[in-house]
Design an enzyme around this catalytic site. Structure first.
Site, PDB file in Angstrom:
ATOM      1  N   LYS A 187      38.486  38.458  47.317  1.00 37.35           N
ATOM      2  CA  LYS A 187      37.989  38.681  45.862  1.00 37.35           C
ATOM      3  C   LYS A 187      36.847  39.723  46.163  1.00 37.35           C
ATOM      4  O   LYS A 187      36.139  39.786  47.259  1.00 37.35           O
ATOM      5  CB  LYS A 187      37.631  37.645  45.140  1.00 37.35           C
ATOM      6  CG  LYS A 187      36.436  36.632  45.611  1.00 37.35           C
ATOM      7  CD  LYS A 187      34.925  37.392  45.124  1.00 37.35           C
ATOM      8  CE  LYS A 187      34.858  37.811  43.903  1.00 37.35           C
ATOM      9  NZ  LYS A 187      33.540  38.541  43.671  1.00 37.35           N
ATOM     10  N   THR A 196      30.446  40.137  45.190  1.00 36.77           N
ATOM     11  CA  THR A 196      30.562  39.660  46.549  1.00 36.77           C
ATOM     12  C   THR A 196      32.214  39.861  47.295  1.00 36.77           C
ATOM     13  O   THR A 196      32.961  39.429  46.415  1.00 36.77           O
ATOM     14  CB  THR A 196      30.126  38.235  46.702  1.00 36.77           C
ATOM     15  OG1 THR A 196      28.843  38.344  46.446  1.00 36.77           O
ATOM     16  CG2 THR A 196      30.205  37.812  48.192  1.00 36.77           C
ATOM     17  N   GLU A 240      35.694  48.593  40.698  1.00 36.10           N
ATOM     18  CA  GLU A 240      35.185  48.794  39.232  1.00 36.10           C
ATOM     19  C   GLU A 240      34.688  50.077  38.764  1.00 36.10           C
ATOM     20  O   GLU A 240      34.043  50.905  39.549  1.00 36.10           O
ATOM     21  CB  GLU A 240      33.702  48.083  38.857  1.00 36.10           C
ATOM     22  CG  GLU A 240      33.974  46.496  39.083  1.00 36.10           C
ATOM     23  CD  GLU A 240      32.755  45.763  39.239  1.00 36.10           C
ATOM     24  OE1 GLU A 240      31.613  46.124  39.185  1.00 36.10           O
ATOM     25  OE2 GLU A 240      33.019  44.494  39.520  1.00 36.10           O
ATOM     26  N   SER A 293      22.378  40.261  32.012  1.00 32.60           N
ATOM     27  CA  SER A 293      20.962  39.694  31.336  1.00 32.60           C
ATOM     28  C   SER A 293      21.636  38.762  30.130  1.00 32.60           C
ATOM     29  O   SER A 293      22.761  39.074  29.898  1.00 32.60           O
ATOM     30  CB  SER A 293      20.075  40.781  30.558  1.00 32.60           C
ATOM     31  OG  SER A 293      19.767  41.649  31.535  1.00 32.60           O
TER      32      SER A 293
END
Lengths: 383, 383
Positions: free
Chosen positions: B168, B179, B259, B383
């Site tokens: 992953k 990670t 990403e 957040s």
């Protein structure tokens, strides 16, 4: 005021036509003496632009009569022809000043990998020489801008002498085009060796601690020229202090003008075993894209600070690291500290304090956040 | 197939409730033997998550019965309590498998600096243990996803044995949350020393050459488990080749799923004096934000490539550097080469070839472009 604040200097800034659009793009700074001691520091990049290679040779002699600076083209990665262009520029200025090309430095900034339009550049040098004046400092500072939104100038008064300076660079956010160039002048009397030591000390604690994207330009140049026109031999410690103040002032202006940035981030490293360790940690944090994105999003993400600290070989124990953001110690002993909701992330200035709990040394490195505007400015440019 | 492709392994992936939203978030991989030799490589970050510290201790023994993996929380920077949580996770699995916690590795991924919800996690381990099966490899691969858009699995057949794997990570673009975790299994018979040597060789040429944002996670873990169930002692060179192929396949899947990336960039360094030099130069180019922005803007900006090469201490002469982008040598001898308009920048895959003209060695480092989406994903998270 700028570089002409000290006695013995004239300057000019003209629109030679290197840039399209009619903006000023060529500056000339002349030291009328009586002395002409000088020193320079240059990019550590091994791929150096032609004007850097030229000016390093010139500075080996420790003397400068004049500096020619152009925006609109970096003259980097231009081969032997590019070096000949720099040489021709120095020769042109030498002819106009009735002096030796071997004491004329050249600085260029703009796009890498393109030859300069030498016809307009050389006639620009001629125009500039005709406009040299004691009031020319501001025009010269204006002429070296590339993506800078404002001119950067500074001057400080010493005991019976002045230190003045100008710089360009949009926070080194885009050094491949927005190279940091800086010329500092003084009317105090110093040897080139003294100037060299002072300039290295001053830049190592100012410009060298500005690290907005970790990239290193092919053209960065900082020059220090002393005319001796004030007739004063300065106290060296005071002189170093004044030069450092001018450099710090200019560095701050570069940071504030950084392209695409919405936050100015100061990374204060405290409790370090050495100043080197403190700088190393500060620089590693300053280069974390993840952290810079988080700060942009007003997220006090101390985990990303720790992850950046952990990539260095500085002396520290992971479970003794403390991190404050804007004064709130949200990480203590390498784990969660005070409530992160107490951190006010709204101000433009953000201070990240990293306590290594390993000694008495400190250093502060300055950077900016990473924004979509940065991506836009640096992906749209050049082609 | 994934980690259950080789004989001797069962796996499961369940929704324990660590993540909100009901997605799978806990995986269990069990080695039923007869052998249980194992090896691991871990993040070089000095700030290591609790599961990394735990698993490093476990692997010192060279044996693994099982691996528990969770998404939804990295258990990093969580202090002694976080380490106790990892220990409790291993004890729980040990109890269910009637085995020793000292042979159970734990991997976690997700947000840094938050404790895991241990009640749901431990009951998830119990659920997973009840669902272990020879078909569980896909569910396990699904359960370790964070921002991954797809599961990453791979398997290769050796002479009488299999190598399978799952991973992953969204290209390490956001290692503080995404990670890289990887578990590789085989039914061949090998000692832990052999597995260690093979795993280090394989990862150093695959995962270690994936460098999307220069950031280094607190949690990166790659494990290799051998059950010996095929009853075959493999040819070591062939086995290393198969493991390397699985790692390369998984690394490629990570890169493609990065990403916020719109380009997959391969930096091929040729003509290097050593392989180390080639990797060093590739990594420096891969970390240039300026270059990554340029590639995003489909600008074949070779000047930024040279500027990045120039920051390394690799053996080269600036005026002997050649750079090709997508096969067009637009920089020759450190200066302008072929016409840059010939470079087709439209494909998603971009190859930058850097010829150092200094020797026979080569290496390729993979990265992605820098985009506004990257900034968005990494400033909005957490957040």
């Amino acid at each position: 005021m700028s570089v002409t604040a000290p006695l013995g200097f004239r300057a000019a800034g003209v629109a030679a036509g290197i840039k399209s659009g009619g903006a000023r793009d060529l500056a000339l700074v002349v030291n009328d003496g009586p002395a002409r001691a000088a020193a320079g520091v240059f990019t550590a990049n091994r791929v150096k632009a032609a004007p850097v290679l030229w000016s390093q040779q010139v500075l080996a002699g420790g003397r400068l009569r004049a500096v020619v600076l152009n925006s609109g083209g970096a003259n980097a990665c231009t081969g032997p022809e590019g070096f000949q262009d720099t040489h021709a520029t120095a020769e042109k200025a030498a002819g106009l000043l009735d002096d030796s090309a071997g004491e004329i430095a050249v600085c260029s900034t703009g796009l890498i990998g393109e030859r300069l339009p030498m016809d307009v550049l050389l006639s620009g040098v001629e125009t500039a020489a005709g406009q040299l004046s004691r009031d020319g400092g501001l025009a010269a500072a204006d002429a070296i801008r590339t993506t800078d939104t404002v001119s950067k100038i500074s001057f400080k008064r010493g005991s019976g002498y002045m230190v003045g300076g100008m710089a360009k660079g949009a926070g080194m956010l885009a050094p491949a085009l927005a190279t940091m160039l800086c010329v500092i002048t003084t009317d105090a009397e110093l040897s080139s060796e003294q100037l060299d030591a002072v300039l290295r000390a001053a830049t190592s604690r100012t410009f060298d601690r500005l690290d907005t994207d970790g990239c290193m330009s092919t053209n960065d140049t900082v020059l220090l020229l002393a005319s001796g026109a004030a007739g004063v031999v300065p106290d060296l410690a005071e002189f170093e202090q004044r030069v450092t103040e001018v450099c710090a002032d200019l560095a701050r202006q570069l940071l504030v003008d950084a392209e695409g940035a919405s936050k100015a981030i100061a990374i204060e490293v405290v409790g370090a075993a050495s100043e080197d360790d403190a700088v190393k940690v500060g620089r590693s944090v300053a280069r974390s894209n993840l952290l810079k994105c988080a700060i942009h999003g007003e997220d006090p993400n101390w985990g990303r600070v720790l992850a950046a600290v952990g990539t260095t070989d500085a002396v520290f124990e992971p479970d003794r690291l403390n991190v404050a953001i804007n004064g709130i110690w949200i990480c203590r002993g390498g784990a969660v500290g005070d409530d992160r909701s107490k951190v006010d992330m709204r101000p433009r200035d953000v201070t990240i304090t990293v306590d290594l709990s390993a000694g008495p040394h400190t250093a502060t490195v300055h950077t900016t956040d990473l924004t979509a505007d940065y991506v836009h400015e640096n992906s749209a440019y050049s082609s």
